[in-house]
Design a protein around this motif. Sequence first.
Motif, PDB file in Angstrom:
ATOM      1  N   THR A   1     -37.012 -55.707  -6.472  1.00 20.57           N
ATOM      2  CA  THR A   1     -37.681 -55.114  -5.315  1.00 20.57           C
ATOM      3  C   THR A   1     -37.439 -53.614  -5.333  1.00 20.57           C
ATOM      4  N   THR A   2     -38.491 -52.854  -5.055  1.00 20.98           N
ATOM      5  CA  THR A   2     -38.383 -51.400  -5.101  1.00 20.98           C
ATOM      6  C   THR A   2     -38.534 -50.801  -3.711  1.00 20.98           C
ATOM      7  N   GLY A   3     -38.542 -49.496  -3.655  1.00 22.34           N
ATOM      8  CA  GLY A   3     -38.575 -48.773  -2.393  1.00 22.34           C
ATOM      9  C   GLY A   3     -39.956 -48.498  -1.849  1.00 22.34           C
ATOM     10  N   PHE A   4     -40.963 -49.219  -2.325  1.00 23.53           N
ATOM     11  CA  PHE A   4     -42.294 -49.047  -1.747  1.00 23.53           C
ATOM     12  C   PHE A   4     -42.319 -49.595  -0.325  1.00 23.53           C
ATOM     13  N   ASP A   5     -42.936 -48.851   0.556  1.00 28.21           N
ATOM     14  CA  ASP A   5     -43.247 -49.347   1.892  1.00 28.21           C
ATOM     15  C   ASP A   5     -44.569 -50.077   1.724  1.00 28.21           C
ATOM     16  N   TYR A   6     -44.534 -51.416   1.717  1.00 29.05           N
ATOM     17  CA  TYR A   6     -45.722 -52.208   1.421  1.00 29.05           C
ATOM     18  C   TYR A   6     -46.828 -51.988   2.446  1.00 29.05           C
ATOM     19  N   ALA A   7     -46.473 -51.789   3.702  1.00 28.38           N
ATOM     20  CA  ALA A   7     -47.477 -51.612   4.751  1.00 28.38           C
ATOM     21  C   ALA A   7     -48.218 -50.293   4.576  1.00 28.38           C
TER      22      ALA A   7
ATOM     23  N   ASP B   1     -39.717 -39.862  -2.559  1.00 30.46           N
ATOM     24  CA  ASP B   1     -39.199 -39.254  -3.787  1.00 30.46           C
ATOM     25  C   ASP B   1     -37.674 -39.337  -3.854  1.00 30.46           C
ATOM     26  N   ASP B   2     -37.033 -39.646  -2.721  1.00 31.40           N
ATOM     27  CA  ASP B   2     -35.577 -39.621  -2.612  1.00 31.40           C
ATOM     28  C   ASP B   2     -34.975 -40.993  -2.904  1.00 31.40           C
ATOM     29  N   VAL B   3     -34.025 -41.058  -3.839  1.00 34.70           N
ATOM     30  CA  VAL B   3     -33.415 -42.337  -4.222  1.00 34.70           C
ATOM     31  C   VAL B   3     -32.688 -42.993  -3.043  1.00 34.70           C
ATOM     32  N   VAL B   4     -32.109 -42.211  -2.148  1.00 40.47           N
ATOM     33  CA  VAL B   4     -31.414 -42.773  -0.987  1.00 40.47           C
ATOM     34  C   VAL B   4     -32.410 -43.487  -0.075  1.00 40.47           C
ATOM     35  N   GLU B   5     -33.524 -42.827   0.232  1.00 36.35           N
ATOM     36  CA  GLU B   5     -34.541 -43.473   1.070  1.00 36.35           C
ATOM     37  C   GLU B   5     -35.149 -44.674   0.352  1.00 36.35           C
TER      38      GLU B   5
ATOM     39  N   SER C   1     -31.399 -43.214 -13.221  1.00 34.84           N
ATOM     40  CA  SER C   1     -30.442 -42.147 -13.545  1.00 34.84           C
ATOM     41  C   SER C   1     -29.033 -42.562 -13.123  1.00 34.84           C
ATOM     42  N   ALA C   2     -28.098 -42.460 -14.050  1.00 33.53           N
ATOM     43  CA  ALA C   2     -26.700 -42.780 -13.728  1.00 33.53           C
ATOM     44  C   ALA C   2     -26.168 -41.845 -12.642  1.00 33.53           C
ATOM     45  N   ALA C   3     -26.696 -40.638 -12.583  1.00 31.15           N
ATOM     46  CA  ALA C   3     -26.246 -39.662 -11.589  1.00 31.15           C
ATOM     47  C   ALA C   3     -26.530 -40.139 -10.156  1.00 31.15           C
ATOM     48  N   ASP C   4     -27.483 -41.042  -9.987  1.00 33.06           N
ATOM     49  CA  ASP C   4     -27.821 -41.531  -8.645  1.00 33.06           C
ATOM     50  C   ASP C   4     -26.840 -42.580  -8.128  1.00 33.06           C
TER      51      ASP C   4
END
Length: 125
Positions: free
Chosen positions: A33-39, A45-49, A81-84
């Motif tokens: 599952t990814t960070g797409f807002d399906y609605a 662009d932010d890995v945290v969000e 990215s490992a940095a994330d």
Amino acid sequence: MPRKLISSGSTFEKVAGYSRAVVNGKWVFVSGTTGFDYAAGTISDDVVEQAHQTFRNIRAALEQAKASLADVVRVRVYLTSAADFERVAPILGEYLGEARPANTTVVCPLIDPRMKIEIEVTARR
């Protein structure tokens, strides 16, 4: 008990031949599952969000399966990215701290270059 297939409503699920989640007895298997807002059809662009939205999406699938994040026994995290990892680790703790599941984290490319994180979980109700 028959298998129950859970969908997010994404047309891609049918095209690619998979379900957002599958319930088999007491087990719930949630697809990557990814960070797409399906609605809205958007992704930050932010890995945290993206991580927060990913968990909102996972929570929704688990709720449809009559399970919760507290039921998660296994998590796999894919980062581009490992940095994330330093930024994402506390978010994992925020959502999974109660369950303390087994975890594997992998750094790899993802199918869409906008994606920075993908998470799959297994839960037992």
